[in-house]
Scaffold this motif. Structure first.
Motif, short mmCIF file in Angstrom:
data_model
loop_
_atom_site.label_atom_id
_atom_site.label_comp_id
_atom_site.label_asym_id
_atom_site.label_seq_id
_atom_site.Cartn_x
_atom_site.Cartn_y
_atom_site.Cartn_z
N VAL A 66 18.60 14.83 -0.34
CA VAL A 66 18.04 15.85 0.34
C VAL A 66 17.31 15.44 1.60
CG1 VAL A 66 16.27 17.74 0.09
CG2 VAL A 66 17.81 17.16 -1.79
N ALA A 67 17.52 15.85 2.42
CA ALA A 67 17.00 15.34 3.73
C ALA A 67 15.55 15.82 4.27
CB ALA A 67 17.84 15.61 5.13
N ASP A 68 15.01 15.42 5.16
CA ASP A 68 13.44 15.88 5.53
C ASP A 68 13.88 17.41 5.74
OD1 ASP A 68 12.42 13.47 5.33
OD2 ASP A 68 12.44 12.86 7.60
N SER A 69 14.94 17.88 6.13
CA SER A 69 15.06 19.21 6.57
C SER A 69 14.89 20.21 5.15
CB SER A 69 16.34 19.35 7.27
OG SER A 69 17.32 19.06 6.43
N GLY A 70 14.93 19.48 4.12
CA GLY A 70 15.18 20.29 2.86
C GLY A 70 16.72 20.57 2.63
N ASN A 71 17.95 20.44 3.60
CA ASN A 71 19.13 20.39 3.35
C ASN A 71 19.61 19.08 2.63
OD1 ASN A 71 19.04 22.68 4.79
ND2 ASN A 71 19.64 21.47 6.84
N THR A 72 20.63 19.31 1.73
CA THR A 72 21.47 18.35 0.97
C THR A 72 22.38 17.82 2.20
OG1 THR A 72 20.94 19.18 -1.20
CG2 THR A 72 22.90 17.64 -0.86
N VAL A 73 22.27 16.49 2.46
CA VAL A 73 23.11 15.89 3.55
C VAL A 73 23.84 14.72 2.70
CG1 VAL A 73 23.18 14.41 5.46
CG2 VAL A 73 21.41 16.30 5.34
N GLU A 74 25.21 14.88 2.95
CA GLU A 74 26.21 13.87 2.82
C GLU A 74 26.68 12.78 3.81
OE1 GLU A 74 29.87 14.32 -0.05
OE2 GLU A 74 30.49 14.62 1.87
N ILE A 115 16.66 14.44 21.63
CA ILE A 115 16.15 13.78 20.42
C ILE A 115 15.54 14.46 19.27
CG2 ILE A 115 14.06 11.92 19.77
CD1 ILE A 115 14.49 11.13 22.77
N ILE A 116 15.98 14.49 17.99
CA ILE A 116 15.31 15.41 16.94
C ILE A 116 14.43 14.38 16.16
CG2 ILE A 116 16.96 17.12 17.23
CD1 ILE A 116 18.36 15.76 14.83
N TRP A 117 13.65 14.86 15.22
CA TRP A 117 12.57 14.21 14.46
C TRP A 117 11.80 13.40 15.18
CZ3 TRP A 117 11.57 16.47 10.17
CH2 TRP A 117 12.49 17.62 9.62
N GLY A 118 11.45 13.74 16.45
CA GLY A 118 10.62 12.78 17.34
C GLY A 118 9.47 12.27 16.74
N THR A 119 8.74 13.14 15.92
CA THR A 119 7.26 12.88 15.20
C THR A 119 7.41 11.53 14.14
OG1 THR A 119 7.56 14.87 13.82
CG2 THR A 119 6.18 15.06 15.76
N SER A 120 8.67 11.56 13.91
CA SER A 120 8.79 10.38 12.86
C SER A 120 9.30 9.16 13.14
CB SER A 120 10.05 10.91 11.82
OG SER A 120 9.83 11.95 11.14
N ALA A 121 9.43 9.24 14.50
CA ALA A 121 9.69 7.66 15.31
C ALA A 121 8.53 7.19 15.51
CB ALA A 121 10.29 7.94 16.53
N PRO A 122 8.57 5.66 15.44
CA PRO A 122 7.46 4.61 15.68
C PRO A 122 7.18 4.77 16.87
CG PRO A 122 9.53 3.35 15.35
CD PRO A 122 9.88 4.71 15.10
N SER A 123 5.86 4.27 17.31
CA SER A 123 5.16 4.17 18.73
C SER A 123 6.19 3.34 19.83
CB SER A 123 3.88 3.87 18.48
OG SER A 123 3.95 2.37 18.18
N TRP A 124 6.72 2.55 18.98
CA TRP A 124 7.66 1.78 20.05
C TRP A 124 9.00 2.14 20.33
CZ3 TRP A 124 11.74 0.51 17.11
CH2 TRP A 124 11.33 0.24 15.59
N ALA A 125 9.27 3.26 19.59
CA ALA A 125 10.67 3.84 20.01
C ALA A 125 11.20 4.02 21.17
CB ALA A 125 10.79 4.97 19.04
N PRO A 126 12.35 3.75 21.90
CA PRO A 126 12.44 3.78 23.12
C PRO A 126 13.24 5.31 23.09
CG PRO A 126 14.20 2.30 22.03
CD PRO A 126 13.35 2.60 21.04
N GLY A 137 13.78 18.90 13.24
CA GLY A 137 15.34 19.11 13.37
C GLY A 137 15.50 20.07 14.32
N PRO A 138 17.06 20.46 14.65
CA PRO A 138 17.41 21.20 15.39
C PRO A 138 16.47 22.47 15.51
CG PRO A 138 19.12 20.24 14.62
CD PRO A 138 18.20 19.84 13.76
N GLY A 139 16.12 23.01 16.49
CA GLY A 139 15.52 24.36 16.59
C GLY A 139 13.92 24.32 16.31
N SER A 140 13.58 23.12 16.14
CA SER A 140 12.20 22.93 15.88
C SER A 140 11.31 23.03 17.17
CB SER A 140 11.80 21.77 15.25
OG SER A 140 12.09 20.77 15.76
N ALA A 141 10.00 22.81 17.18
CA ALA A 141 9.24 23.08 18.48
C ALA A 141 9.28 21.64 19.13
CB ALA A 141 7.74 23.19 18.03
N PRO A 142 9.22 21.73 20.55
CA PRO A 142 9.18 20.48 21.40
C PRO A 142 8.09 19.78 21.30
CG PRO A 142 9.88 22.59 22.61
CD PRO A 142 9.21 23.01 21.21
#
Length: 149
Positions: A66-74, A115-126, A137-142
């Motif tokens: 189960v992903a952060d989105s709540g969906n089951t991902v394979e 870029i999705i899940w930007g708030t989960s990226a570390p501060s040093w993420a390029p 995820g897709p459709g979330s707020a900028p």
């Protein structure tokens, strides 16, 4: 978009190969924590295709979580070299299959534009300058302003 015939690709060792009989719908970076864990601390880079157009050959290990989105991902991984091949939503809203850009024989076919899940990226993420970043995820707020690291 001009059709160039089938797109092809494979894993690091060549045990898994694939063909895709469709053009990409887009591409994006994913900075969710699951992707960071399987991408050595970076984002995964995913090219989006209709699942029905993608055909794999070779043995893969399939992992369902189960992903952060709540969906089951394979996610599919080569049983020999461990290369990650794809992720797809199996329970949740229908979404395109996410083919890992690095597995494509021609990774130039569709550069990432989001870029999705930007708030989960570390501060040093390029983050590429000027690229749109979503909080989740897709459709979330900028993502408004990136926190200082």
């Amino acid at each position: 978009m001009k059709h160039h015939g089938a797109h092809t690709g494979g894993c690091l060792c060549g045990a898994v190969r694939f063909t895709i009989d469709a053009e990409p719908q887009g591409a994006r970076f994913c900075w969710c924590r699951d992707c960071q864990r399987i991408a050595s601390g970076m984002a995964t880079v995913n090219v989006l295709f209709d699942e029905e157009a993608v055909t794999y050959s070779g043995e893969m290990t399939l992992l369902r979580l189960v992903a952060d989105s709540g969906n089951t991902v394979e996610r599919g991984f080569c049983k020999v070299c461990g290369a990650q091949m794809f992720s797809r939503t199996v329970i949740g809203p229908k979404q395109p299959m996410r083919v890992r850009a690095g597995t494509l024989d021609d990774p130039e076919i569709c550069p990432p534009s989001l870029i999705i899940w930007g708030t989960s990226a570390p501060s040093w993420a390029p983050f590429p300058p000027g690229m749109a970043v979503l909080e989740g995820g897709p459709g979330s707020a900028p993502m408004a302003v990136r926190p200082a690291g």
